[in-house]
Design a protein around this motif. Structure first.
Motif, mmCIF file in Angstrom:
data_model
loop_
_atom_site.group_PDB
_atom_site.id
_atom_site.type_symbol
_atom_site.label_atom_id
_atom_site.label_comp_id
_atom_site.label_asym_id
_atom_site.label_seq_id
_atom_site.Cartn_x
_atom_site.Cartn_y
_atom_site.Cartn_z
ATOM 1 N N MET A 1 58.965 -26.477 -70.719
ATOM 2 C CA MET A 1 59.510 -24.797 -70.773
ATOM 3 C C MET A 1 59.014 -24.572 -69.247
ATOM 4 N N LYS A 2 59.453 -23.504 -68.878
ATOM 5 C CA LYS A 2 58.942 -22.205 -67.222
ATOM 6 C C LYS A 2 59.032 -21.639 -67.756
ATOM 7 N N TYR A 3 57.505 -20.636 -67.416
ATOM 8 C CA TYR A 3 57.183 -19.489 -67.696
ATOM 9 C C TYR A 3 56.791 -18.939 -66.009
ATOM 10 N N PHE A 4 56.974 -17.614 -66.815
ATOM 11 C CA PHE A 4 56.916 -16.579 -65.608
ATOM 12 C C PHE A 4 56.040 -15.413 -65.746
ATOM 13 N N ILE A 5 54.975 -15.439 -65.388
ATOM 14 C CA ILE A 5 53.314 -14.336 -65.863
ATOM 15 C C ILE A 5 52.868 -13.443 -64.742
ATOM 16 N N LYS A 6 52.461 -12.322 -65.749
ATOM 17 C CA LYS A 6 52.738 -11.030 -65.047
ATOM 18 C C LYS A 6 51.825 -10.417 -65.771
ATOM 19 N N ALA A 7 51.331 -9.673 -63.981
ATOM 20 C CA ALA A 7 49.659 -8.791 -65.018
ATOM 21 C C ALA A 7 49.953 -7.556 -64.685
ATOM 22 N N PHE A 8 49.381 -6.539 -65.663
ATOM 23 C CA PHE A 8 49.654 -5.550 -65.069
ATOM 24 C C PHE A 8 48.118 -4.606 -64.965
ATOM 25 N N GLY A 9 48.019 -3.596 -64.182
ATOM 26 C CA GLY A 9 46.375 -2.588 -65.080
ATOM 27 C C GLY A 9 44.957 -3.730 -63.547
ATOM 28 N N CYS A 10 44.273 -3.481 -64.965
ATOM 29 C CA CYS A 10 42.617 -3.759 -64.297
ATOM 30 C C CYS A 10 42.858 -5.693 -64.125
ATOM 31 N N ARG A 11 40.883 -5.844 -64.222
ATOM 32 C CA ARG A 11 41.738 -6.929 -63.624
ATOM 33 C C ARG A 11 40.872 -8.075 -64.759
ATOM 34 N N LEU A 12 41.302 -7.182 -66.030
ATOM 35 C CA LEU A 12 40.028 -8.193 -67.023
ATOM 36 C C LEU A 12 41.830 -8.709 -67.504
ATOM 37 N N ASN A 13 42.867 -7.246 -67.033
ATOM 38 C CA ASN A 13 43.963 -8.440 -66.972
ATOM 39 C C ASN A 13 44.830 -9.081 -65.800
ATOM 40 N N GLN A 14 44.587 -9.479 -65.476
ATOM 41 C CA GLN A 14 44.221 -10.604 -63.989
ATOM 42 C C GLN A 14 44.222 -11.897 -64.801
#
Length: 403
Positions: A1-14
């Motif tokens: 499976m191929k995944y793309f990962i996107k983070a919005f907002g704060c460093r905790l989300n990173q």
């Protein structure tokens, strides 16, 4: 499976995006660089403002448009605040992992997206600022165990991390359950990993006491703090239910600049809080103007359903826009002046990426530094840099010597 990962907002989300990426890789899957290649698009979500919430919805619509067959999963704050229609899975990480058939790795194993790695030390918030939805979607403060943190740091360091950023919702709350302070944790980390560069993410001013200042002075922690002020009017600050007085904040910032060599202090400012009068704004602007900030993040007040401030009448949007622009102009000037003041200074830095015609590095005090390609550097290399010139958002430098 191929995944793309996107983070919005704060460093905790990173951090959670990195955590998710570790689960993907160590379950035998692949991470791709574009949404349209992915079988699964995973989103670490944010709802701290209306704009953040809107950005999530727009992004979900964008993914559906360019890759209608992709399974979209959303974790983080959004599923705890709003219902998202027509997506594959939404909820906490454990729920999303279960839906995708991914085994939870338990902690970070290796840096995948960045050599300067976020390490979660704490989750949740016990503050009750009148405008903030975060305590309701993240829950009360809960420290992560020292053993888990050290294990995670050992993993990422053995796999190439040269700098860590200790992060959480209220990073400085770490250890309160056991009568310990964040300074204790930092000393323990430094004792076990003496070459590791340690940085603190955004931290409440009330958690920066003498012990933390001493660690900054002694070089245990890199000379950079992000200290949200939110407003420079005592009246508005009280109505925001912030847990400090302006006198304390001003004294703290001035003491830090006087005692910690070449420290960079950033801040967050909210403009247009419903009770903010013109006089309040001018007081705030004048106080913030007088403080030695290296950079500022300026936000319009955003009513969040379920918070006390959401019940107040909003200010005229044009008035808020003009006030915001005045603060943005001030932020631009402060950053310009801080970067100008870096010229001729020597500092350590971590090389992160190679661009078309320069290397991008992050300096000790968080300045972004461009280095010439002639040096043939590698991502993750720690170097000593002499700053040569400054621009709007970065400085340029030459190597002083390898360290």
């Amino acid at each position: 499976m191929k995944y793309f990962i996107k983070a919005f907002g704060c460093r905790l989300n990173q951090y959670y995006a990195d955590y998710f990426s570790n689960a993907v890789v160590f379950n035998g899957n692949h991470i791709v660089e574009n949404e349209f290649e992915a079988d699964v698009v995973a989103i670490a979500s944010c709802v701290v403002t209306h704009k953040a919430e809107r950005d999530i919805r727009h992004y979900v619509s964008h993914v559906k448009r360019i890759n209608p067959l992709a399974k979209i999963v959303v974790f983080g704050c959004y599923p705890k605040y709003r219902y998202l229609e027509d997506i594959y899975a939404a909820g906490g990480l454990s729920e999303v992992f279960s839906r995708l058939g991914l085994e939870d790795p338990g902690c970070l194993i290796k840096p995948i997206f960045r050599v300067r790695t976020n390490i979660r030390v704490q989750e949740g918030c016990n503050f009750r600022c009148s405008y903030c939805i975060v305590p309701f979607v993240r829950g009360p403060s809960k420290s992560r165990s020292e053993e888990e943190i050290i294990k995670e740091i050992k993993n990422v360091v053995s796999n190439g991390a040269v700098e860590i950023v200790l992060t959480g919702i209220q990073t400085g709350e770490w250890g309160r359950e056991w009568g310990k302070r964040i300074s204790y944790l930092i000393k323990n980390i430094k004792d076990q990993f003496p070459e590791l560069r340690i940085r603190l993410s955004s931290i409440s001013p009330i958690h920066v006491k003498k012990d933390v200042i001493e660690l900054l002075k002694e070089g245990y922690v890199l000379p950079h703090l992000h200290l949200p002020i939110q407003h420079g009017s005592e009246k508005v600050l009280k109505e925001m239910r912030r847990p400090y007085k302006l006198e304390y904040y001003v004294n703290l910032v001035n003491n830090l600049v006087a005692e910690v060599r070449n420290i960079a202090i950033g801040t967050d400012v909210i403009v247009g809080f419903p009770t903010e009068t013109e006089q309040d704004f001018e007081e705030s602007y004048n106080l913030i103007s007088a403080l030695p900030f290296a950079y500022m993040h300026v936000f319009e007040f955003s009513p969040r359903e379920g918070t006390p401030a959401a019940r107040l009448s909003s200010l005229n949007s044009e008035v808020v826009r003009k006030r915001k622009q005045k603060l943005l102009d001030l932020a631009k000037e402060k950053k310009k002046q801080f970067l100008l003041n870096q010229i001729g200074k020597v500092m350590g830095g971590v090389v992160e990426t190679r661009e078309l015609d320069y290397y991008s590095a992050t300096g000790d005090n968080y300045v972004k530094i461009h280095l010439p390609l002639k040096y043939n550097l590698k991502s993750g290399q720690v170097v000593k840099i002499k700053v040569e010139s400054s621009y709007d958002n970065f400085v340029t430098g030459l190597l002083a010597e390898a360290i």
